[in-house]
Design an enzyme around this catalytic site. Structure first.
Site, mmCIF file in Angstrom:
data_model
loop_
_atom_site.group_PDB
_atom_site.id
_atom_site.type_symbol
_atom_site.label_atom_id
_atom_site.label_comp_id
_atom_site.label_asym_id
_atom_site.label_seq_id
_atom_site.Cartn_x
_atom_site.Cartn_y
_atom_site.Cartn_z
ATOM 1 N N ALA A 230 35.506 39.071 45.017
ATOM 2 C CA ALA A 230 34.120 38.440 45.836
ATOM 3 C C ALA A 230 34.522 38.311 47.150
ATOM 4 C CB ALA A 230 33.465 37.245 44.958
ATOM 5 N N ILE A 262 43.102 41.289 33.956
ATOM 6 C CA ILE A 262 41.880 42.186 34.046
ATOM 7 C C ILE A 262 41.270 41.798 35.752
ATOM 8 C CG2 ILE A 262 40.386 40.302 33.242
ATOM 9 C CD1 ILE A 262 38.779 42.928 32.073
ATOM 10 N N ASP A 285 40.324 30.121 36.574
ATOM 11 C CA ASP A 285 38.901 30.394 36.657
ATOM 12 C C ASP A 285 38.259 30.353 35.639
ATOM 13 O OD1 ASP A 285 36.606 30.753 38.159
ATOM 14 O OD2 ASP A 285 36.955 32.960 38.508
#
Length: 398
Positions: A230, A262, A285
């Site tokens: 992001a 990933i 996360d």
């Protein structure tokens, strides 16, 4: 193995201290790590309880500064059962070696913030679960272009700086980290004021240039939220926020990184760690799908598909957080980098403690520190037991 009071000696073990794994006993009393020389030569005491660690490794407890939920609980959504949800996640985290964490709220509507935030209290850990250090607010002051899985209709601009932030969040009493896109109008002033309040500012979900990132760091920001994810990709003419890893700013910049196999390629992990080794902070996360079997779920307002151990926005391949707990991230990180055991463990304990400014009491096995630690297998990194304030709060059955 559940003793808390009295003097406890852990022997036949290796411990991680000051960046080295050494063969040494660990002494605990009243929830703190004791200096054995003081015990022997000054107080002339013997241990009340002796624990044989059978050659296992003792490391500081893991600290997860970005976790959105787990086991069906979403910290950003359910405003009616907040305390129950926090307790459920904090209890389950013990099996993964997490002794402290920051419940994370993603971009939400104003009503959710005003209802939920006052209910997430900073809480000491114990048998009931891991220590709640305070809330990490990830959004809504982020870039629309880099929103990821965040809900577009709730994204805002901090145009009036701290005033806007307080209007949106309400109380900041239990907040320890706020993620902001530094290029937004009003962000610079907000970063200065939040830092003055003792709140750590992370940069993320952003299209900021390196110059904008450096200005934010000069104003007090000291973290990057999930590096590489992001934000603008690295470009040789303007490396963006990624460039903060090697910028000329004299301040140490910490960066959260998701090592779940990933989110971040092993080569990217190696580039980051070799460029700025001291700043790397492992984060899970993890979302509410953590701990859930493959399938389709409603997490907050979104439909999420868990597939192959990863969570996606249903019908897409857009990742919406991880489903890997922090112990798994540590193991994947060590394997991906082929780094030392010491470095992998400190990336999940010492580094986040320094980033939060609590390394005077957590993140190390030094004398007088909180006796928060994990006993792990030195090769597989499997968690054998978790301890908070000198009390065994989780023990693996096999």
């Amino acid at each position: 193995m559940k003793t808390k009071a009295g003097l406890t000696r852990f022997h036949n073990c290796h411990i991680l201290r000051e960046g080295q794994i050494i063969k040494e006993d660990l002494w605990i009393r009243d929830g703190k790590i004791e200096d054995p020389e003081k015990v022997f030569y000054v107080e002339q005491l013997q241990a009340d309880v002796t624990v044989d660690c059978e050659g296992l490794l003792i490391a500081p407890g893991f600290i997860d500064i970005q976790i959105n939920g787990g086991w069906g609980v979403d910290f950003s959504y359910d405003s009616e059962n907040v305390d129950e949800g926090i307790k459920k996640v904090s209890k389950n985290l013990l099996a993964h070696g997490v002794t402290s964490f920051c419940p994370t709220m993603v971009t939400s509507d104003v009503e959710k913030y005003h209802k939920i935030l006052p209910q997430i209290k900073q809480t000491d850990g114990g048998q009931h679960g891991a220590t709640v250090l305070g809330v990490h607010l990830e959004g809504p002051f982020i870039s629309l272009a880099k929103k990821g899985a965040h809900m577009e209709e709730y994204i805002k601009t901090p145009e009036k700086g701290l005033q806007t932030i307080k209007e949106v969040y309400g109380s900041l009493e239990n907040v320890v980290i706020i993620t902001i896109a530094p290029e937004l109008p009003g962000a610079t002033e907000a970063i200065k004021d939040l830092t003055d309040l003792g709140i750590k500012v992370a940069l993320g979900h952003s299209t900021a240039s390196l110059a904008q990132g450096e200005q934010a760091v000069e104003c007090g920001a000291n973290l990057i939220t999930h590096l590489f994810n992001a934000m603008l990709p690295f470009h040789h003419r303007d490396p963006g926020l990624v460039g903060l890893l090697a910028s000329s700013t004299k301040k140490q910049v910490f960066y959260g990184i998701i090592s779940d196999g990933i989110h971040t390629h092993p080569a990217a992990l190696r580039i980051a760690s070799r460029t700025n080794p001291k700043g790397l902070v492992l984060v899970s996360d993890a979302v509410a799908a953590q701990g859930l079997a493959d399938g389709n779920y409603r997490i907050g307002p979104q439909l999420v598909t868990v597939e192959g151990g990863h969570a996606y926005v249903t019908g897409t391949k857009v990742l919406c957080g991880s489903t890997a707990a922090l112990d798994s991230c540590v193991a994947t990180f060590k394997q991906s980098l082929d780094c030392s055991m010491e470095y992998a463990l400190e990336a999940a304990s010492l580094h986040p403690a320094i980033a939060l400014g609590i390394d005077h009491r957590k993140g190390k096995l030094n004398f007088a520190y909180d006796a928060d630690f994990v006993i792990i297998h030195p090769e597989s990194l499997k968690i054998k037991s978790t301890w908070i304030a000198g009390e065994c709060v989780y023990k693996c059955d096999n």
